[in-house]
Enzyme design. Structure first.
Site, PDB file in Angstrom:
ATOM      1  N   CYS A  91       0.846  -1.200   0.000  1.00  9.58           N
ATOM      2  CA  CYS A  91       0.000   0.000   0.000  1.00  9.58           C
ATOM      3  C   CYS A  91       0.889   1.261   0.000  1.00  9.58           C
ATOM      4  O   CYS A  91       1.681   1.428  -0.928  1.00  9.58           O
ATOM      5  CB  CYS A  91      -0.998  -0.021   1.153  1.00  9.58           C
ATOM      6  SG  CYS A  91      -2.368   1.127   0.895  1.00  9.58           S
ATOM      7  N   HIS A 184      -3.859  -4.947  -0.690  1.00 11.55           N
ATOM      8  CA  HIS A 184      -3.511  -5.551   0.597  1.00 11.55           C
ATOM      9  C   HIS A 184      -3.555  -7.078   0.480  1.00 11.55           C
ATOM     10  O   HIS A 184      -4.631  -7.663   0.623  1.00 11.55           O
ATOM     11  CB  HIS A 184      -4.489  -5.084   1.683  1.00 11.55           C
ATOM     12  CG  HIS A 184      -4.296  -3.658   2.059  1.00 11.55           C
ATOM     13  ND1 HIS A 184      -3.483  -3.275   3.101  1.00 11.55           N
ATOM     14  CD2 HIS A 184      -4.759  -2.524   1.514  1.00 11.55           C
ATOM     15  CE1 HIS A 184      -3.472  -1.958   3.188  1.00 11.55           C
ATOM     16  NE2 HIS A 184      -4.238  -1.476   2.236  1.00 11.55           N
ATOM     17  N   GLU A 186      -2.753  -9.208   2.600  1.00 12.13           N
ATOM     18  CA  GLU A 186      -3.213  -9.804   3.868  1.00 12.13           C
ATOM     19  C   GLU A 186      -4.723  -9.735   4.022  1.00 12.13           C
ATOM     20  O   GLU A 186      -5.291 -10.374   4.908  1.00 12.13           O
ATOM     21  CB  GLU A 186      -2.501  -9.138   5.050  1.00 12.13           C
ATOM     22  CG  GLU A 186      -3.000  -7.747   5.434  1.00 12.13           C
ATOM     23  CD  GLU A 186      -2.459  -6.613   4.537  1.00 12.13           C
ATOM     24  OE1 GLU A 186      -1.881  -6.903   3.470  1.00 12.13           O
ATOM     25  OE2 GLU A 186      -2.638  -5.444   4.921  1.00 12.13           O
TER      26      GLU A 186
END
Lengths: 201, 264
Positions: A91, A184, A186
């Protein structure tokens, strides 16, 4: 990857720049079977103690750059990359690998890639949600990734995935061991977990 | 914006979001915000919905003020460790410090309802400190008997003297990233989302709108997205097992809506 051969577990350090919650990222890296440590300040020993450095970033470009400088990461990151070691920016952590951003024109990035971030050309910003990646990389091709951003890198010869939101921008970049993901991983479901395993494992 | 079309300038997909109303550590469902029924364990349901292809989850701790905040935070921590998709939490948030606790526990977004009305500056504070993407304002609107639109707080139990249109404008101006628009007159009725309300936002509306209240079947989700919703939220039809998230998404894909595909 050669440097990692013969070692059962990759040693991954996550940089804590005081810019958001790291729980999901830490969980994902551990789930990938890596040895994980979260670090606030660098130490030259890290060059031999870790294989991969992951730099997540949330908030404004200038804030993340200021944290990088205040916590002593600036020179260390350049040294890490000079040594050919793997760095993964996520990011705003990807954006600061570049020269600057229209979000904070006075702030200077790490300059590891040429180029700047521009504001997304779409009435609804930030871009929040899932988009399908346009990528030639087998690890990302046609996969859906979760984005949260108002600014993005629009042009980069090292782009490995693109996405449209108003106009086209770089969803991922890679040059050798230097990786950047605008989305992202994750938070990107099973695909994201596998991508983290791929870049950290 | 979400019709799958080669000339589209956006790859963003419309999101399908199961909502988990939590009370006393259990997922519950009521009709028109009343008569709570036990629907299961929040962490287990969250994992199930992620497997089914949910794009995001919303947890609303509707008995937060009674139940205490610590149990809600513990649930958020468990969910954050188990999920690999984003989730929002709401209920009982009164201060910026509360917001910090929820983010620290692993939430991606917070949802404000009562406090947004009682202390609207909190929207600005959260947006400034954490970014507009981190704040969802839940607007509970009811079509009154006299035909007017009224705003409610306290889990739909208290009507407040706020003009609907001005309120929508205000939450946007104050920096919220998304509006969770619950049509209370539709909630739990199974008569479909309020497409008339959704259609009034328009493609250039600066924040995303999550439609909530009234979903009965796949066609309702499609109608809401066609009307202009960026995301569609439902609770009961998922909890009762009438449809899986995957079934709803398959229907939308078959009807040419850009949707995140999973399990392929």
């Amino acid at each position: 990857m050669n440097a990692l051969v013969g070692r059962s577990q990759t040693r991954v350090a996550v940089i804590d720049l005081n810019s958001g919650n790291l729980l999901s990222l830490q969980t994902a890296i551990e789930a990938a079977g890596c040895e994980l440590k979260t670090v606030q300040k660098p130490d030259l020993k890290m060059l031999s103690d870790f294989d991969v450095l992951v730099m997540p970033g949330q908030g404004r470009f200038a804030y993340v750059m200021q944290q990088i400088k205040d916590l002593g990461w600036y020179d260390f990151l350049l040294e890490w990359v000079r040594n050919g070691k793997r760095l993964v920016g996520i990011c705003v952590g990807m954006q600061v690998l570049f020269e600057g951003s229209d979000e904070d024109p006075e702030a200077t990035g790490l300059g590891l890639f040429n180029g700047r971030c521009h504001k997304l050309q779409h009435p609804k910003t930030p871009m929040v949600g899932w988009a399908q990646l346009n990528s030639y990389k087998l690890t990302m091709k046609d996969q859906f990734a979760y984005f949260v951003n108002s600014y993005a890198i629009t042009e980069c010869p090292f782009g490995t995935a693109k996405v449209n939101y108003g106009s086209s921008f770089c969803a991922a970049v890679q040059r050798g061991n230097l990786y950047g993901f605008q989305f992202h991983p994750e938070k990107s479901g099973q695909f994201g977990r596998e991508l983290i395993k791929h870049v950290c494992g | 914006m979400y019709v799958d079309d080669e000339n589209s300038n956006s790859d963003l997909t419309a999101r399908v979001i199961p909502c988990l109303d939590v009370a006393y550590g259990r997922v519950v469902k009521g009709t028109n915000f009343k008569q709570l029924l036990d629907m299961g364990d929040p962490v287990e349901l969250a994992k199930l919905y992620e497997q089914q292809g949910a794009d995001e989850l919303v947890f609303l701790d509707i008995k937060a003020s009674v139940d205490g905040q610590e149990s809600a935070l513990e649930m958020v921590r468990q969910v954050a460790c188990e999920l690999s998709i984003p989730f929002a939490v709401g209920g009982g948030i009164k201060t910026l410090d509360d917001v910090h606790k929820f983010f620290h526990a692993g939430a991606d977004k917070v949802t404000l309802n009562t406090m947004a009305v009682e202390k609207p500056a909190l929207i600005n504070e959260i947006s400034t400190q954490y970014g507009s993407q981190s704040i969802v304002v839940a607007v509970d609107v009811n079509h009154e008997a006299d035909g007017s639109l009224a705003i409610y707080t306290h889990g739909g139990s208290r009507r407040v003297d706020v003009d609907y249109h001005q309120w929508i404008q205000q939450v946007v101006d104050r920096g919220c990233g998304e509006i969770l628009l619950t049509a209370m007159h539709k909630d739990g009725t199974g008569s479909g989302f309020d497409t008339d309300l959704l259609a009034k936002f328009g493609a250039d509306f600066p924040v995303q709108v999550i439609a909530s209240g009234g979903a009965k079947g796949p066609q309702d989700f499609l109608d809401a997205i066609h009307a202009g919703a960026d995301a569609v939220l439902a609770a009961g039809l998922f909890h009762r097992g009438e449809y899986t998230v995957g079934e709803i998404k398959s229907f939308l894909i078959d009807n040419n809506i850009k949707i995140r595909k999973t399990g392929c």
